[in-house]
Design a protein around this motif. Sequence first.
Motif, PDB file in Angstrom:
ATOM      1  N   VAL A 161      84.693  69.183  42.716  1.00  0.00           N
ATOM      2  CA  VAL A 161      84.561  69.454  44.127  1.00  0.00           C
ATOM      3  C   VAL A 161      85.129  70.967  44.657  1.00  0.00           C
ATOM      4  N   ALA A 162      86.438  70.066  44.591  1.00  0.00           N
ATOM      5  CA  ALA A 162      87.987  70.339  45.141  1.00  0.00           C
ATOM      6  C   ALA A 162      89.230  70.395  44.344  1.00  0.00           C
ATOM      7  N   GLU A 163      89.993  71.241  44.396  1.00  0.00           N
ATOM      8  CA  GLU A 163      91.758  70.927  44.249  1.00  0.00           C
ATOM      9  C   GLU A 163      92.453  70.885  45.503  1.00  0.00           C
ATOM     10  N   GLU A 164      93.222  69.814  45.455  1.00  0.00           N
ATOM     11  CA  GLU A 164      94.428  69.774  46.628  1.00  0.00           C
ATOM     12  C   GLU A 164      95.483  69.271  46.419  1.00  0.00           C
ATOM     13  N   GLU A 165      96.272  70.363  46.790  1.00  0.00           N
ATOM     14  CA  GLU A 165      97.700  70.042  46.451  1.00  0.00           C
ATOM     15  C   GLU A 165      98.424  68.638  47.339  1.00  0.00           C
ATOM     16  N   ILE A 166      99.346  67.692  46.760  1.00  0.00           N
ATOM     17  CA  ILE A 166     100.456  66.488  46.761  1.00  0.00           C
ATOM     18  C   ILE A 166     101.325  67.787  47.237  1.00  0.00           C
ATOM     19  N   VAL A 167     102.226  67.886  48.620  1.00  0.00           N
ATOM     20  CA  VAL A 167     103.275  68.273  48.852  1.00  0.00           C
ATOM     21  C   VAL A 167     104.263  67.206  49.603  1.00  0.00           C
ATOM     22  N   LEU A 168     105.875  67.818  49.697  1.00  0.00           N
ATOM     23  CA  LEU A 168     106.076  67.308  50.248  1.00  0.00           C
ATOM     24  C   LEU A 168     106.721  67.393  52.467  1.00  0.00           C
ATOM     25  N   ARG A 260     103.922  73.197  40.844  1.00  0.00           N
ATOM     26  CA  ARG A 260     103.268  72.039  41.746  1.00  0.00           C
ATOM     27  C   ARG A 260     102.243  71.246  41.373  1.00  0.00           C
ATOM     28  N   TRP A 261     101.513  70.140  42.198  1.00  0.00           N
ATOM     29  CA  TRP A 261     101.160  68.826  41.991  1.00  0.00           C
ATOM     30  C   TRP A 261      99.777  68.604  41.958  1.00  0.00           C
ATOM     31  N   VAL A 262      98.573  68.713  42.113  1.00  0.00           N
ATOM     32  CA  VAL A 262      97.809  68.973  42.438  1.00  0.00           C
ATOM     33  C   VAL A 262      96.471  67.744  41.892  1.00  0.00           C
ATOM     34  N   ARG A 263      95.392  67.541  42.980  1.00  0.00           N
ATOM     35  CA  ARG A 263      94.883  66.167  42.668  1.00  0.00           C
ATOM     36  C   ARG A 263      93.132  67.145  42.898  1.00  0.00           C
ATOM     37  N   GLN A 264      92.773  66.403  41.655  1.00  0.00           N
ATOM     38  CA  GLN A 264      91.133  67.039  41.715  1.00  0.00           C
ATOM     39  C   GLN A 264      90.052  66.297  42.990  1.00  0.00           C
ATOM     40  N   LEU A 265      89.692  67.021  43.720  1.00  0.00           N
ATOM     41  CA  LEU A 265      88.722  65.599  44.301  1.00  0.00           C
ATOM     42  C   LEU A 265      87.394  65.980  43.738  1.00  0.00           C
ATOM     43  N   VAL A 266      86.420  64.873  43.789  1.00  0.00           N
ATOM     44  CA  VAL A 266      85.261  64.915  43.153  1.00  0.00           C
ATOM     45  C   VAL A 266      84.326  64.157  44.298  1.00  0.00           C
ATOM     46  N   ALA A 267      83.078  64.436  43.592  1.00  0.00           N
ATOM     47  CA  ALA A 267      81.621  63.747  44.485  1.00  0.00           C
ATOM     48  C   ALA A 267      80.958  63.158  43.575  1.00  0.00           C
ATOM     49  N   PHE A 280      74.064  69.306  48.805  1.00  0.00           N
ATOM     50  CA  PHE A 280      75.103  68.814  49.340  1.00  0.00           C
ATOM     51  C   PHE A 280      75.763  69.435  49.036  1.00  0.00           C
ATOM     52  N   ILE A 281      76.646  68.441  47.665  1.00  0.00           N
ATOM     53  CA  ILE A 281      77.617  69.205  47.001  1.00  0.00           C
ATOM     54  C   ILE A 281      78.028  69.890  46.017  1.00  0.00           C
ATOM     55  N   ASP A 282      76.911  71.221  46.003  1.00  0.00           N
ATOM     56  CA  ASP A 282      77.100  72.255  46.214  1.00  0.00           C
ATOM     57  C   ASP A 282      77.659  72.739  47.090  1.00  0.00           C
ATOM     58  N   ASP A 283      77.581  72.973  47.743  1.00  0.00           N
ATOM     59  CA  ASP A 283      78.055  73.193  49.719  1.00  0.00           C
ATOM     60  C   ASP A 283      79.643  72.740  49.324  1.00  0.00           C
ATOM     61  N   LEU A 284      79.650  71.508  49.341  1.00  0.00           N
ATOM     62  CA  LEU A 284      81.293  71.571  49.108  1.00  0.00           C
ATOM     63  C   LEU A 284      81.961  72.076  48.112  1.00  0.00           C
ATOM     64  N   ARG A 285      81.391  72.692  46.976  1.00  0.00           N
ATOM     65  CA  ARG A 285      82.140  73.456  45.662  1.00  0.00           C
ATOM     66  C   ARG A 285      82.033  75.133  46.622  1.00  0.00           C
ATOM     67  N   SER A 286      81.519  75.382  47.553  1.00  0.00           N
ATOM     68  CA  SER A 286      81.592  76.593  47.852  1.00  0.00           C
ATOM     69  C   SER A 286      82.594  77.067  48.710  1.00  0.00           C
ATOM     70  N   HIS A 287      82.382  75.667  49.456  1.00  0.00           N
ATOM     71  CA  HIS A 287      83.492  75.682  51.176  1.00  0.00           C
ATOM     72  C   HIS A 287      84.653  75.208  50.313  1.00  0.00           C
ATOM     73  N   GLY A 288      84.909  74.166  49.818  1.00  0.00           N
ATOM     74  CA  GLY A 288      86.607  74.209  49.404  1.00  0.00           C
ATOM     75  C   GLY A 288      86.812  73.147  49.937  1.00  0.00           C
ATOM     76  N   MET A 289      88.769  73.127  50.053  1.00  0.00           N
ATOM     77  CA  MET A 289      89.201  72.290  50.892  1.00  0.00           C
ATOM     78  C   MET A 289      89.970  73.743  51.766  1.00  0.00           C
ATOM     79  N   SER A 290      89.725  73.052  53.510  1.00  0.00           N
ATOM     80  CA  SER A 290      90.454  74.103  54.535  1.00  0.00           C
ATOM     81  C   SER A 290      91.987  73.752  54.708  1.00  0.00           C
ATOM     82  N   VAL A 291      92.826  74.395  54.111  1.00  0.00           N
ATOM     83  CA  VAL A 291      94.189  73.995  55.018  1.00  0.00           C
ATOM     84  C   VAL A 291      94.851  75.439  55.731  1.00  0.00           C
TER      85      VAL A 291
END
Length: 325
Positions: A161-168, A260-267, A280-291
Motif C-alpha cells: 500500500v505504501a513505502e516509508e522511509e527510515i530516518v535519523l 536511502r532506507w525504505v521499508r514497504q507497508l502492506v495490507a 479500503f486497501i485501494d484507497d490506502l494505496r491511492s492516498h499513500g503516506m502523509s509526511v
Amino acid sequence: MASLRALECLVAVADSGSITQAALLLHSSQPAVSHQLASLERETRTVLLRREPRGVKLTSAGRAAVADARRAIEAAASAVRSARAAGQAAGGVLRLVCAQSLTVPLLAAVIRQWHRRYPEVAITLRESTAMDEALGLVESDEVDVAVLTTPSAGRYTITAVAEEEIVLAAPVDHLLAEQSAVRLEDLEGAPLVHFTPDNGLSAWLDQSFARAGIHPETVMRTSVTATAPQLAAAGLGIAVCPVSAVSHGFPGAVRSFSPRWVRQLVAVTSTEPDPLVARFIDDLRSHGMSVPRDVRNQLAQDGLPDQTPPTIAEAAHPGAGQDPT
C-alpha cells in the motif's frame, strides 16, 4: 424451528384476513399457504387461526406470534440488505488493526474520507506495536485487515500500500545534522534513544544494526514510537525511526540515510479481500503516506540512489516479522 416462510404466511393472513388473499400477496397458492400455517401450528402446538365464513381470524396465540414474526421477517430482510451493502462496499463493518505509528500518517485521512462517502460502514480500529499480535487478530478473524510492514512468514494475502522511509532524528546542533544525508556507519558508537522490547522496532533495529556491523550505544529506551525522535531532539541522543514518527513542527533535525532506507507497508488479510476490504486497501494505496511538509523539506531529495543496497536491505528485512510499528 419455524421457517421464515411460515412466519411470512402468518403475517400475510393477519394483514389480509384471508388465506386466499395471503396466497396472492405471497405469489403462492392457497394449499401452499395452508400447509405452511399447519406446519406452524404443529410447531407451536396450538391453534393460531380460526376459520370463519368470511375469512380467518387470529387466536390470542396467533396475535402473540404475529408481533415476533414481523420482527423476524424484518431482521431477515435487514440481514440481506447488510450483506448486499457489504458486498457492494457500501455498508457493513470494517475491522482494522495497524502499526501504532501508522494511524495518523496512513490511515486517518482514508478513514475520514470513508466517514463522509460511506456513512453506512462502521469502522473499528486497533493499534499494535507487535506484529505477532496484529497477525494473530487476522488469523482469529477478529479483524479484517492489518496494516503493517511485510510479515516474514505465514499464509496471508499481502497487498503493498505504501513505502516509508527510515530516518535519523537528532538535535539541531548535532554533528550528524550538519550533513544532508547520513551513512549508516556514521552511527557507530553514537548515543541512541532506542525502543523497549515490547515495541517491535527494538528487535528490528537491533538486527538491522547487527547486519550492517554497527554498534550504537543505547542511552535510554521508550515504548512509544513517536517519543523517540522527540527525546533525540531534546538532546538525549539520536533516534532511528520511521518518518511517520516525526510530527509537524518537530524541533530537531531529520535526515535521510544514504543510500536511502525504505521499508514497504502492506495490507494483510487472511484470504483474498472481499469487496469492502478491497476498496479500503485501494484507497490506502491511492492516498499513500502523509509526511508533514516541514519534515519532508528536511529530508535529502537529490543525489541518493532509489534502491537500498544489499547491506542495508539485508539489515532491513530479516527483522520485518518483528516490526509492525
